[in-house]
Each structure stands twice: as C-alpha cells, then as structure tokens.
Write an enzyme that holds these catalytic residues in place. Structure first.
Site, PDB file in Angstrom:
ATOM      1  N   GLY A  51       0.877  -1.170   0.000  1.00  0.00           N
ATOM      2  CA  GLY A  51       0.000   0.000   0.000  1.00  0.00           C
ATOM      3  C   GLY A  51       0.908   1.211   0.000  1.00  0.00           C
ATOM      4  CD  GLU A  52       2.851   5.908   0.352  1.00  0.00           C
ATOM      5  OE1 GLU A  52       3.071   5.589  -0.836  1.00  0.00           O
ATOM      6  OE2 GLU A  52       3.755   6.239   1.149  1.00  0.00           O
ATOM      7  CB  SER A  53       5.326   2.464   3.773  1.00  0.00           C
ATOM      8  OG  SER A  53       6.049   3.439   3.050  1.00  0.00           O
ATOM      9  CB  CYS A  83       5.352  -3.936  -1.267  1.00  0.00           C
ATOM     10  SG  CYS A  83       5.864  -2.709  -2.465  1.00  0.00           S
ATOM     11  NE  ARG A 112       8.109   5.620   1.078  1.00  0.00           N
ATOM     12  CZ  ARG A 112       7.642   6.815   0.704  1.00  0.00           C
ATOM     13  NH1 ARG A 112       8.392   7.893   0.774  1.00  0.00           N
ATOM     14  NH2 ARG A 112       6.412   6.923   0.274  1.00  0.00           N
ATOM     15  CB  ILE A 138       3.491  -2.434  -7.487  1.00  0.00           C
ATOM     16  CG1 ILE A 138       2.867  -3.608  -8.247  1.00  0.00           C
ATOM     17  CG2 ILE A 138       2.733  -1.137  -7.783  1.00  0.00           C
ATOM     18  CD1 ILE A 138       1.504  -4.024  -7.736  1.00  0.00           C
ATOM     19  NE  ARG A 139       5.093   4.804  -6.659  1.00  0.00           N
ATOM     20  CZ  ARG A 139       5.983   5.683  -7.107  1.00  0.00           C
ATOM     21  NH1 ARG A 139       6.391   5.630  -8.360  1.00  0.00           N
ATOM     22  NH2 ARG A 139       6.465   6.610  -6.324  1.00  0.00           N
ATOM     23  CG  HIS A 174       2.698  -6.660  -4.206  1.00  0.00           C
ATOM     24  ND1 HIS A 174       1.956  -6.229  -3.128  1.00  0.00           N
ATOM     25  CD2 HIS A 174       3.434  -5.605  -4.617  1.00  0.00           C
ATOM     26  CE1 HIS A 174       2.218  -4.958  -2.902  1.00  0.00           C
ATOM     27  NE2 HIS A 174       3.112  -4.559  -3.784  1.00  0.00           N
ATOM     28  CD  GLU A 176       0.116  -9.296  -2.266  1.00  0.00           C
ATOM     29  OE1 GLU A 176       1.203  -9.910  -2.190  1.00  0.00           O
ATOM     30  OE2 GLU A 176       0.056  -8.049  -2.350  1.00  0.00           O
TER      31      GLU A 176
HETATM   32  N1  GLN Z   1       6.094   2.775  -2.681  1.00  0.00           N
HETATM   33  C1  GLN Z   1       5.191   2.350  -1.655  1.00  0.00           C
HETATM   34  C2  GLN Z   1       5.565   2.907  -0.296  1.00  0.00           C
HETATM   35  O1  GLN Z   1       6.522   3.584  -0.128  1.00  0.00           O
HETATM   36  C3  GLN Z   1       5.144   0.847  -1.583  1.00  0.00           C
HETATM   37  C4  GLN Z   1       4.443   0.285  -2.798  1.00  0.00           C
HETATM   38  C5  GLN Z   1       3.718  -0.997  -2.569  1.00  0.00           C
HETATM   39  O2  GLN Z   1       3.432  -1.390  -1.429  1.00  0.00           O
HETATM   40  N2  GLN Z   1       3.331  -1.624  -3.638  1.00  0.00           N
HETATM   41  O3  GLN Z   1       4.866   2.632   0.636  1.00  0.00           O
END
Ligand code: GLN
Length: 214
Positions: A51-53, A83, A112, A138-139, A174, A176
């Site tokens: 998600g977004e940490s 992630c 990150r 993903i990112r 990921h 999942e």
């Molecule tokens: N870039 C996101 C972060 O800094 C992590 C991306 C992800 O969980 N897919 O939280």
C-alpha cells in the site's frame, strides 16, 4: 487429529488487504482483519500488506497499534511484510515521506521506490531460499543494508528483495497478486509452530500456578 487452523491477521488500515485475505483462507488459515490493538492477542501470525507505507504508518500510530504490534513482533509473532509492509518492518528508511516512521523490528535499511520507472511495475520469478516465487513488483523498495541477524533470502537483478530474521520475513514484492502461495504457506507453517510453543508455555504456567496454589 488435525490441528485447528492458525489465526493469521492481515493489517487492514490501507492497501492490498483482500488479496492476502483470500490467499490465506484458500490455504487453510483463519483470517482476522486487524484494525484495533486488542485484536493482536489472538493472532498466530500477521501479514503487513503493500500500500502506501507512510499512510499505514500514520494510521498505525493514530489507532494506537504501532507499539503493541512492534512488541508482539519482537516477542516472536510470525510476520510477513510485503512491499510497504517490508518498509514498516525496517529499522531505517531512505527517501521517507515527511515525518514517516517505522516499527523498527527488523535490522535492515530500505530505500522506497528503489527500482525507478523502468521497474515501476513488473512480474517476474524471484529465486528465494523457500523456492522460486512468482512476484509482482509495484513501486518496490530495495533492501540496501542488512544487520548481522538478518538473512538475505532473495534477490532480483542482483538487489536484495527478500530477507528473514527468525519468524519475520520481509519481501519487496507481491506474491498475493500472482497467486503464488509459497511464502504464505511458510508463514502458516511458522504460525503453527509458534502456536504450539505458546500453548505449551501457557499450559506450563497454568500447571505451575496450580501447584503453587495447591
Ligand atoms: N512505494 C510504496 C511505499 O513507499 C510501496 C508500494 C507498494 O506497497 N506496492 O509505501
């Protein structure tokens, strides 16, 4: 006799919760979506999703979960961070969002969004110590330093993307999202062992206090 299913929490404050929930149920776990600190006591394991940490960090602190969760992970609760979840576990984060903190339960430094636009989003196979894992990036963060007690268990393009210390596993990607259950099965196996050990402890404590009382 079949042992009862372990209870695995999925931290459900923000991010990719349902994919983990579905996968864990599919391989025999009872799943609890964790949004309150009281829920931590019944868990045999936990997933910190992507998600977004920085958002998850803010919500963890706002709801008073950060400290009890960190304590529970330090006490040995089997944990899988994916992630953003990996970032939350780390002792140190490079390129954090303003004010971003972490649980500091894993002696690693992560960067990150480390793979840049060329690997913004990619599906590939990562060779890990638990076997090959089909992974979506993903990112994704990269692990740029690991402490003495931390094993590197997977790399991608020569960069560290999977680590383990005791019952805590952190991965940049990921599984999942690709349907690869390898690391979730490993978490469940670890959760079963942890529950047996903790149930034995509880039985012993009960026996000791019964003796003391008698
Ligand atoms: N870039 C996101 C972060 O800094 C992590 C991306 C992800 O969980 N897919 O939280």
């Amino acid at each position: 006799m079949n042992a009862p299913a372990p209870t695995i929490g999925v931290l459900a404050l923000q991010g990719g919760v349902v994919e983990h929930e579905r996968m864990l149920r599919g391989i025999g776990a009872d799943v609890l979506l964790v949004r309150r600190p009281e829920q931590l006591a019944v868990l045999d394991g936990i997933v910190l999703p992507g998600g977004e940490s920085s958002t998850i960090d803010r919500l963890l602190r706002m709801f008073g979960i950060a400290e009890p969760l960190a304590a529970r992970i330090r006490s040995g609760l089997p944990t899988l961070g994916t992630c953003a979840g990996l970032i939350l576990l780390a002792d140190e984060v490079l390129d954090p969002a303003p004010g971003q903190q972490t649980l500091k339960v894993l002696d690693i430094t992560v960067r990150r969004n480390a793979f840049g636009p060329q690997v913004d989003s990619l599906e590939t196979t990562v060779a890990t110590d638990d076997g090959p894992v089909t992974a979506a990036f993903i990112r994704a963060p990269e692990v740029v330093a690991v402490g003495a007690g931390v094993q590197v268990i997977g790399r991608h393009l020569g960069r560290v993307v999977a680590v383990r210390s005791g019952a805590v596993t952190g991965i940049s990607f990921h599984p999942e999202l690709t349907g690869d259950t390898t690391l979730h099965r490993q978490l469940i196996a670890s959760a079963r062992r942890w529950r047996v050990a903790n149930t034995a402890d509880t039985a012993e404590i009960t026996a000791v206090s019964a003796n003391a009382a008698g």
